[in-house]
Design a protein around this motif. Structure first.
Motif, PDB file in Angstrom:
ATOM      1  N   VAL A 186       0.847  -1.197   0.000  1.00 15.64           N
ATOM      2  CA  VAL A 186       0.000   0.000   0.000  1.00 15.64           C
ATOM      3  C   VAL A 186       0.879   1.243   0.000  1.00 15.64           C
ATOM      4  CG1 VAL A 186      -1.771   1.309   1.237  1.00 15.64           C
ATOM      5  CG2 VAL A 186      -1.822  -1.197   1.271  1.00 15.64           C
ATOM      6  N   HIS A 187       0.544   2.182  -0.866  1.00 17.32           N
ATOM      7  CA  HIS A 187       1.163   3.515  -0.856  1.00 17.32           C
ATOM      8  C   HIS A 187       0.183   4.459  -0.175  1.00 17.32           C
ATOM      9  CE1 HIS A 187       2.207   7.375  -3.306  1.00 17.32           C
ATOM     10  NE2 HIS A 187       2.794   7.395  -2.123  1.00 17.32           N
ATOM     11  N   LEU A 188       0.569   4.951   0.981  1.00 16.16           N
ATOM     12  CA  LEU A 188      -0.279   5.832   1.784  1.00 16.16           C
ATOM     13  C   LEU A 188       0.316   7.235   1.804  1.00 16.16           C
ATOM     14  CD1 LEU A 188      -2.436   6.543   3.949  1.00 16.16           C
ATOM     15  CD2 LEU A 188      -0.881   5.578   5.656  1.00 16.16           C
ATOM     16  N   VAL A 189      -0.515   8.228   1.490  1.00 14.74           N
ATOM     17  CA  VAL A 189      -0.094   9.628   1.527  1.00 14.74           C
ATOM     18  C   VAL A 189      -0.930  10.356   2.573  1.00 14.74           C
ATOM     19  CG1 VAL A 189       0.246  11.746   0.197  1.00 14.74           C
ATOM     20  CG2 VAL A 189       0.417   9.520  -0.945  1.00 14.74           C
ATOM     21  N   THR A 190      -0.258  11.053   3.471  1.00 12.89           N
ATOM     22  CA  THR A 190      -0.948  11.800   4.517  1.00 12.89           C
ATOM     23  C   THR A 190      -0.202  13.102   4.788  1.00 12.89           C
ATOM     24  OG1 THR A 190      -1.631  11.765   6.850  1.00 12.89           O
ATOM     25  CG2 THR A 190       0.332  10.520   6.285  1.00 12.89           C
ATOM     26  N   ASP A 191      -0.919  14.073   5.353  1.00 10.30           N
ATOM     27  CA  ASP A 191      -0.270  15.329   5.730  1.00 10.30           C
ATOM     28  C   ASP A 191      -0.209  15.508   7.245  1.00 10.30           C
ATOM     29  OD1 ASP A 191      -2.967  15.714   6.125  1.00 10.30           O
ATOM     30  OD2 ASP A 191      -3.068  17.666   5.132  1.00 10.30           O
ATOM     31  N   ASP A 192      -0.504  14.448   7.986  1.00  6.35           N
ATOM     32  CA  ASP A 192      -0.438  14.532   9.445  1.00  6.35           C
ATOM     33  C   ASP A 192       1.027  14.555   9.885  1.00  6.35           C
ATOM     34  OD1 ASP A 192      -0.325  13.900  12.236  1.00  6.35           O
ATOM     35  OD2 ASP A 192      -2.375  13.145  12.106  1.00  6.35           O
ATOM     36  N   PRO A 193       1.477  15.607  10.569  1.00  2.55           N
ATOM     37  CA  PRO A 193       2.897  15.713  10.938  1.00  2.55           C
ATOM     38  C   PRO A 193       3.356  14.660  11.942  1.00  2.55           C
ATOM     39  CG  PRO A 193       1.614  17.493  11.930  1.00  2.55           C
ATOM     40  CD  PRO A 193       0.712  16.804  10.956  1.00  2.55           C
ATOM     41  N   THR A 194       2.420  13.990  12.600  1.00  2.00           N
ATOM     42  CA  THR A 194       2.795  12.943  13.559  1.00  2.00           C
ATOM     43  C   THR A 194       2.840  11.564  12.903  1.00  2.00           C
ATOM     44  OG1 THR A 194       0.522  12.393  14.253  1.00  2.00           O
ATOM     45  CG2 THR A 194       1.595  14.261  15.346  1.00  2.00           C
ATOM     46  N   SER A 195       2.630  11.509  11.601  1.00  2.00           N
ATOM     47  CA  SER A 195       2.382  10.223  10.939  1.00  2.00           C
ATOM     48  C   SER A 195       3.565   9.267  11.003  1.00  2.00           C
ATOM     49  CB  SER A 195       1.959  10.447   9.484  1.00  2.00           C
ATOM     50  OG  SER A 195       2.944  11.169   8.773  1.00  2.00           O
ATOM     51  N   TYR A 196       4.803   9.778  10.923  1.00  2.00           N
ATOM     52  CA  TYR A 196       5.933   8.846  10.938  1.00  2.00           C
ATOM     53  C   TYR A 196       6.010   8.099  12.266  1.00  2.00           C
ATOM     54  CZ  TYR A 196      10.561   6.841  11.056  1.00  2.00           C
ATOM     55  OH  TYR A 196      11.601   5.955  11.194  1.00  2.00           O
ATOM     56  N   VAL A 197       5.915   8.837  13.360  1.00  2.00           N
ATOM     57  CA  VAL A 197       5.971   8.202  14.681  1.00  2.00           C
ATOM     58  C   VAL A 197       4.823   7.213  14.842  1.00  2.00           C
ATOM     59  CG1 VAL A 197       5.791   8.612  17.162  1.00  2.00           C
ATOM     60  CG2 VAL A 197       7.176  10.144  15.739  1.00  2.00           C
ATOM     61  N   GLU A 198       3.635   7.629  14.413  1.00  2.00           N
ATOM     62  CA  GLU A 198       2.465   6.765  14.548  1.00  2.00           C
ATOM     63  C   GLU A 198       2.571   5.534  13.645  1.00  2.00           C
ATOM     64  OE1 GLU A 198       0.106   7.043  16.775  1.00  2.00           O
ATOM     65  OE2 GLU A 198       1.088   8.831  17.562  1.00  2.00           O
ATOM     66  N   MET A 199       3.134   5.710  12.455  1.00  2.00           N
ATOM     67  CA  MET A 199       3.271   4.583  11.534  1.00  2.00           C
ATOM     68  C   MET A 199       4.256   3.549  12.075  1.00  2.00           C
ATOM     69  SD  MET A 199       2.370   3.065   8.758  1.00  2.00           S
ATOM     70  CE  MET A 199       1.533   4.278   7.724  1.00  2.00           C
ATOM     71  N   VAL A 200       5.366   4.007  12.626  1.00  2.00           N
ATOM     72  CA  VAL A 200       6.342   3.079  13.210  1.00  2.00           C
ATOM     73  C   VAL A 200       5.706   2.300  14.355  1.00  2.00           C
ATOM     74  CG1 VAL A 200       8.501   2.921  14.497  1.00  2.00           C
ATOM     75  CG2 VAL A 200       8.358   4.410  12.495  1.00  2.00           C
ATOM     76  N   ARG A 201       4.951   2.999  15.196  1.00  2.00           N
ATOM     77  CA  ARG A 201       4.277   2.328  16.314  1.00  2.00           C
ATOM     78  C   ARG A 201       3.259   1.311  15.789  1.00  2.00           C
ATOM     79  NH1 ARG A 201       2.235   6.595  18.788  1.00  2.00           N
ATOM     80  NH2 ARG A 201       4.022   6.831  20.177  1.00  2.00           N
ATOM     81  N   TRP A 202       2.512   1.714  14.766  1.00  2.00           N
ATOM     82  CA  TRP A 202       1.471   0.834  14.204  1.00  2.00           C
ATOM     83  C   TRP A 202       2.085  -0.419  13.587  1.00  2.00           C
ATOM     84  CZ3 TRP A 202       0.459  -0.835   9.214  1.00  2.00           C
ATOM     85  CH2 TRP A 202      -0.799  -1.401   8.991  1.00  2.00           C
ATOM     86  N   THR A 203       3.170  -0.279  12.834  1.00  2.00           N
ATOM     87  CA  THR A 203       3.794  -1.455  12.216  1.00  2.00           C
ATOM     88  C   THR A 203       4.390  -2.380  13.276  1.00  2.00           C
ATOM     89  OG1 THR A 203       5.811  -0.146  11.805  1.00  2.00           O
ATOM     90  CG2 THR A 203       4.249  -0.371   9.984  1.00  2.00           C
ATOM     91  N   ASP A 204       4.937  -1.810  14.349  1.00  2.00           N
ATOM     92  CA  ASP A 204       5.447  -2.642  15.448  1.00  2.00           C
ATOM     93  C   ASP A 204       4.310  -3.446  16.086  1.00  2.00           C
ATOM     94  OD1 ASP A 204       8.034  -1.806  15.100  1.00  2.00           O
ATOM     95  OD2 ASP A 204       7.977  -0.307  16.708  1.00  2.00           O
ATOM     96  N   GLN A 205       3.163  -2.823  16.223  1.00  2.00           N
ATOM     97  CA  GLN A 205       2.027  -3.480  16.871  1.00  2.00           C
ATOM     98  C   GLN A 205       1.368  -4.521  15.971  1.00  2.00           C
ATOM     99  OE1 GLN A 205      -0.432  -0.123  17.882  1.00  2.00           O
ATOM    100  NE2 GLN A 205       0.615   0.259  19.836  1.00  2.00           N
ATOM    101  N   THR A 206       1.288  -4.233  14.681  1.00  3.26           N
ATOM    102  CA  THR A 206       0.535  -5.106  13.777  1.00  3.26           C
ATOM    103  C   THR A 206       1.390  -6.177  13.107  1.00  3.26           C
ATOM    104  OG1 THR A 206       0.878  -3.627  11.887  1.00  3.26           O
ATOM    105  CG2 THR A 206      -1.093  -3.247  13.265  1.00  3.26           C
ATOM    106  N   GLY A 207       2.704  -5.944  13.034  1.00 11.08           N
ATOM    107  CA  GLY A 207       3.575  -6.901  12.359  1.00 11.08           C
ATOM    108  C   GLY A 207       3.673  -6.702  10.863  1.00 11.08           C
ATOM    109  N   HIS A 208       3.002  -5.680  10.327  1.00 17.20           N
ATOM    110  CA  HIS A 208       3.162  -5.363   8.911  1.00 17.20           C
ATOM    111  C   HIS A 208       4.457  -4.568   8.723  1.00 17.20           C
ATOM    112  CE1 HIS A 208      -0.719  -7.030   8.192  1.00 17.20           C
ATOM    113  NE2 HIS A 208      -1.350  -6.130   8.926  1.00 17.20           N
ATOM    114  N   GLU A 209       4.967  -4.554   7.492  1.00 14.66           N
ATOM    115  CA  GLU A 209       6.292  -3.975   7.248  1.00 14.66           C
ATOM    116  C   GLU A 209       6.198  -2.568   6.662  1.00 14.66           C
ATOM    117  OE1 GLU A 209      10.409  -4.768   4.680  1.00 14.66           O
ATOM    118  OE2 GLU A 209       8.656  -6.059   4.389  1.00 14.66           O
TER     119      GLU A 209
END
Length: 228
Positions: A186-209
């Motif tokens: 998936v190619h995801l585009v967002t303008d949320d400035p917190t997105s990198y931190v949240e994405m790293v946390r989400w991938t750690d929790q879900t196991g997706h890469e």
């Protein structure tokens, strides 16, 4: 790809320098032992075409003139011929890309080769081919002209979430992945400035890469692969 191959990277698009390229930077050529050449499409053409959904190739034994079609590619936004960079006789056609067209996006320089050709006039037509380093300015201009973005994995799905909080974006991403196949990207585009931190946390929790990411101005681009 063997590490001994030097790979020129232009705006995140890769062009191995042991190959030769046509004048548009769309097609590559590799000389093989015995005089044949292998032909394929570049990451540039892959990005311009989008996710390839169908590939039809000319049969073995076909005589092809330089500039004429080796076959046809189709995607959701592109239908067009594969122009041959050389004149020759088709010695082999890659049946794998007919069965699995996205190989042309995922591995255009390796498993996603298109055809092998017995050149008819390589000495004369070699002038129309260039090494990546010699064609760097042309390649850079083509990437800019077509607004090409290359990533470490080619996306199967696109999500544009502008003006949406990251928590809601990640819920939608989870919903999309729930219906996707394992290995889908998936190619995801967002303008949320917190997105990198949240994405790293989400991938750690879900196991997706999290395969790749970058920031362009106020926009964040994430490439996520479904792992389970």
């Amino acid at each position: 790809m063997p590490s001994r191959w030097y790979e020129l990277e232009i705006d995140h698009c890769s062009f191995p320098d042991h190959l030769l390229y046509d004048q548009d930077g769309n097609i590559w050529v590799k000389a093989e032992e015995g005089g044949e050449v292998t032909i394929g499409m570049t990451t540039l053409l892959s990005a311009i075409a989008g996710k390839i959904t169908s590939a039809r190739l000319r049969p073995v034994g076909s005589r092809i003139e330089r500039g004429r079609s080796l076959g046809t590619l189709e995607s959701l936004k592109f239908v067009g011929p594969i122009p041959s960079p050389l004149s020759g006789i088709v010695a082999a056609a890659n049946s794998d890309v007919v069965k699995r067209p996205k190989l042309l996006n995922d591995a255009p320089y390796i498993e996603g080769w298109i055809a092998k050709l017995k050149p008819l006039d390589l000495k004369a037509e070699r002038v129309f081919l260039s090494r990546a380093m010699d064609a760097a300015e042309t390649l850079k201009n083509r990437i800019a002209e077509f607004h090409v973005r290359c990533f470490k994995a080619f996306p199967d799905h696109e999500m544009y979430e502008i003006g949406t909080e990251c928590s809601a974006v990640l819920v939608r991403l989870s919903e999309l992945l729930a219906t996707a196949s394992v290995g889908d990207v998936v190619h995801l585009v967002t303008d949320d400035p917190t997105s990198y931190v949240e994405m790293v946390r989400w991938t750690d929790q879900t196991g997706h890469e999290l395969v790749d990411w970058r920031q362009e101005g106020s926009l964040f681009h994430f490439i996520v692969r479904k792992e389970h």
